[in-house]
Design a protein around this motif. Structure first.
Motif, mmCIF file in Angstrom:
data_model
loop_
_atom_site.group_PDB
_atom_site.id
_atom_site.type_symbol
_atom_site.label_atom_id
_atom_site.label_comp_id
_atom_site.label_asym_id
_atom_site.label_seq_id
_atom_site.Cartn_x
_atom_site.Cartn_y
_atom_site.Cartn_z
ATOM 1 N N GLN A 163 0.798 -1.220 0.000
ATOM 2 C CA GLN A 163 0.000 0.000 0.000
ATOM 3 C C GLN A 163 0.834 1.276 0.000
ATOM 4 O OE1 GLN A 163 -3.523 0.431 -0.165
ATOM 5 N NE2 GLN A 163 -3.267 -1.649 -0.945
ATOM 6 N N ARG A 164 2.057 1.223 0.518
ATOM 7 C CA ARG A 164 2.993 2.339 0.415
ATOM 8 C C ARG A 164 4.395 1.758 0.280
ATOM 9 N NH1 ARG A 164 -0.854 5.025 -0.257
ATOM 10 N NH2 ARG A 164 -1.358 7.067 0.633
ATOM 11 N N ASP A 165 5.128 2.236 -0.696
ATOM 12 C CA ASP A 165 6.486 1.770 -0.930
ATOM 13 C C ASP A 165 7.473 2.904 -0.675
ATOM 14 O OD1 ASP A 165 8.509 0.032 -1.615
ATOM 15 O OD2 ASP A 165 7.613 -0.566 -3.521
ATOM 16 N N PHE A 195 -1.748 7.418 7.800
ATOM 17 C CA PHE A 195 -2.225 7.100 6.459
ATOM 18 C C PHE A 195 -3.736 6.896 6.514
ATOM 19 C CE2 PHE A 195 2.163 5.535 6.683
ATOM 20 C CZ PHE A 195 2.722 6.175 5.596
ATOM 21 N N ASP A 196 -4.472 7.630 5.702
ATOM 22 C CA ASP A 196 -5.930 7.546 5.709
ATOM 23 C C ASP A 196 -6.404 6.338 4.910
ATOM 24 O OD1 ASP A 196 -6.384 9.938 7.244
ATOM 25 O OD2 ASP A 196 -5.805 11.081 5.471
ATOM 26 N N VAL A 197 -7.390 5.627 5.468
ATOM 27 C CA VAL A 197 -7.919 4.407 4.865
ATOM 28 C C VAL A 197 -9.123 4.748 3.987
ATOM 29 C CG1 VAL A 197 -8.945 2.148 5.337
ATOM 30 C CG2 VAL A 197 -7.101 3.015 6.798
ATOM 31 N N LEU A 203 -5.449 2.100 1.182
ATOM 32 C CA LEU A 203 -5.220 3.476 1.606
ATOM 33 C C LEU A 203 -5.698 4.460 0.555
ATOM 34 C CD1 LEU A 203 -1.569 3.305 3.029
ATOM 35 C CD2 LEU A 203 -3.730 3.115 4.289
ATOM 36 N N LYS A 204 -6.060 5.650 1.017
ATOM 37 C CA LYS A 204 -6.352 6.733 0.086
ATOM 38 C C LYS A 204 -5.066 7.145 -0.630
ATOM 39 C CE LYS A 204 -10.224 8.704 2.709
ATOM 40 N NZ LYS A 204 -10.732 9.893 3.435
ATOM 41 N N PRO A 205 -5.154 7.648 -1.855
ATOM 42 C CA PRO A 205 -3.949 8.107 -2.544
ATOM 43 C C PRO A 205 -3.275 9.222 -1.754
ATOM 44 C CG PRO A 205 -5.796 7.945 -4.071
ATOM 45 C CD PRO A 205 -6.364 7.781 -2.699
ATOM 46 N N PRO A 206 -1.945 9.274 -1.781
ATOM 47 C CA PRO A 206 -1.253 10.337 -1.056
ATOM 48 C C PRO A 206 -1.495 11.694 -1.685
ATOM 49 C CG PRO A 206 0.288 9.107 -2.404
ATOM 50 C CD PRO A 206 -1.019 8.374 -2.475
ATOM 51 N N GLU A 207 -1.474 12.731 -0.854
ATOM 52 C CA GLU A 207 -1.610 14.088 -1.351
ATOM 53 C C GLU A 207 -0.233 14.676 -1.617
ATOM 54 O OE1 GLU A 207 -3.894 16.392 1.360
ATOM 55 O OE2 GLU A 207 -5.662 15.079 1.269
ATOM 56 N N SER A 208 -0.102 15.395 -2.700
ATOM 57 C CA SER A 208 1.148 16.055 -3.050
ATOM 58 C C SER A 208 2.277 15.028 -3.112
ATOM 59 C CB SER A 208 1.451 17.175 -2.044
ATOM 60 O OG SER A 208 2.600 17.896 -2.421
ATOM 61 N N PHE A 209 3.457 15.371 -2.559
ATOM 62 C CA PHE A 209 4.610 14.492 -2.645
ATOM 63 C C PHE A 209 4.783 13.612 -1.414
ATOM 64 C CE2 PHE A 209 5.688 18.119 -5.402
ATOM 65 C CZ PHE A 209 5.959 17.436 -6.589
#
Length: 303
Positions: A163-165, A195-197, A203-209
């Motif tokens: 979910q996050r690398d 991290f928002d689910v 997970l929700k897509p990350p915001e910005s960088f």
């Protein structure tokens, strides 16, 4: 804070599980085993795991799920303290193990995701749907670190997803009381991520960088390890160098509770009112019990 030394002589204890009968199961990373400490201090080996068992949790089927780093540390002695050192050349990767106490069978549930070998699984937490979030801490190499990641997997072995690398050194992982946030402590950064689910296991897509939201960064040189969440939503993270438990408010404020060890690695909650805190002090190989100022969050699956 009132604290009591429960037992000592462990080989780098981690991953405590508080059971309903008052006993505690913990991992011994250097010792390569799970150990049970009964009320009164009697201890027994639950299972020899090999590798480096780090986090442990009870699943929906009553089995114990283990994040095993595959032996990603060389062990150093510093003035009588056990210190985790560089990754040995023999390290090939880690795995998620499952131990069934009814049958005595230890099995490997996952050792890769989408063809990529797990590097050093570290900690895990089950959600109310019966799946679990887990961190891969990565590992050191002579050229630098292998990145870590945050995963979600199902307990039956049918699904694992990254979910996050490209995280630096993700360690402790926990869920907010309503399970809409996954918290991850990054060891080297001294940072607690949120991290928002979006939906169970996603997970929700990350915001910005940024890969997630920064709850807080600790000042100076402090390292973060495993964690547990309070019923109030505060996040209790074991802290290295400034040995103790640092409590993070979701809004970013912190408080620190010292314990007598340079390398405090984990905390779990138990007892009738969930205010018994079990804390692993790993450099000295000790397990403490403390009366916590607030109740811990009850996990979805308890023994």
């Amino acid at each position: 804070m009132d604290m009591e030394l429960i037992a000592e002589g462990f080989e780098f204890p981690e991953g405590p599980i508080a059971l309903a009968d008052g006993s505690v199961i913990l991992t011994e990373i250097k010792g390569q085993r799970l150990t049970r400490i009964h009320p009164g201090g009697r201890r027994e080996t639950v299972v020899e795991t090999g590798g480096g068992p780090n986090g442990a949790a009870l699943g929906p089927d009553g089995a114990i799920y283990i994040t095993n780093n595959g032996g990603s540390f060389q062990w150093l002695d510093n003035a009588g303290m056990t210190i985790p050192g560089p990754t040995p050349p023999s390290h090939k990767g880690g795995m998620i193990q499952k131990y069934d106490p009814k049958t005595g069978v230890l099995s490997t549930l996952y050792d890769s995701c989408e063809g990529k070998r797990l590097v050093g699984p570290n900690d895990l937490v089950f959600d109310r749907h019966g799946g679990f979030w887990f961190t891969d801490h990565g590992c050191s190499t002579p050229e630098g670190r292998k990145f870590g990641a945050l995963y979600y997997a199902k307990a039956d072995g049918s699904h694992i997803a990254r979910q996050r690398d490209h995280l630096i050194s993700p360690n402790g992982v926990g869920l907010s009381p309503d399970e809409d946030v996954v918290y991850v402590a990054d060891t080297q950064l001294g940072r607690l991520w949120a991290f928002d689910v979006a939906e169970p296991g996603v997970l929700k897509p990350p915001e910005s960088f940024a890969p997630g939201r920064v709850v807080a960064n600790l000042p100076g040189y402090q390292l973060l390890d495993s964690l547990a969440v309070e019923a109030s939503g505060k996040v209790c993270v074991a802290t290295i160098i400034n040995g103790g438990i640092t409590v993070f408010d979701p809004e970013g404020a912190t408080e620190h509770h010292p314990f007598p060890d340079l390398i405090v690695t984990n905390i779990c909650f138990g007892g009738a009112d969930m205010r018994e805190a079990w804390v692993t002090c790993s450099a000295t190989g000790k397990l403490f019990k403390a009366r916590w100022p607030r109740p811990g969050l009850k996990l979805n699956y308890n023994g």
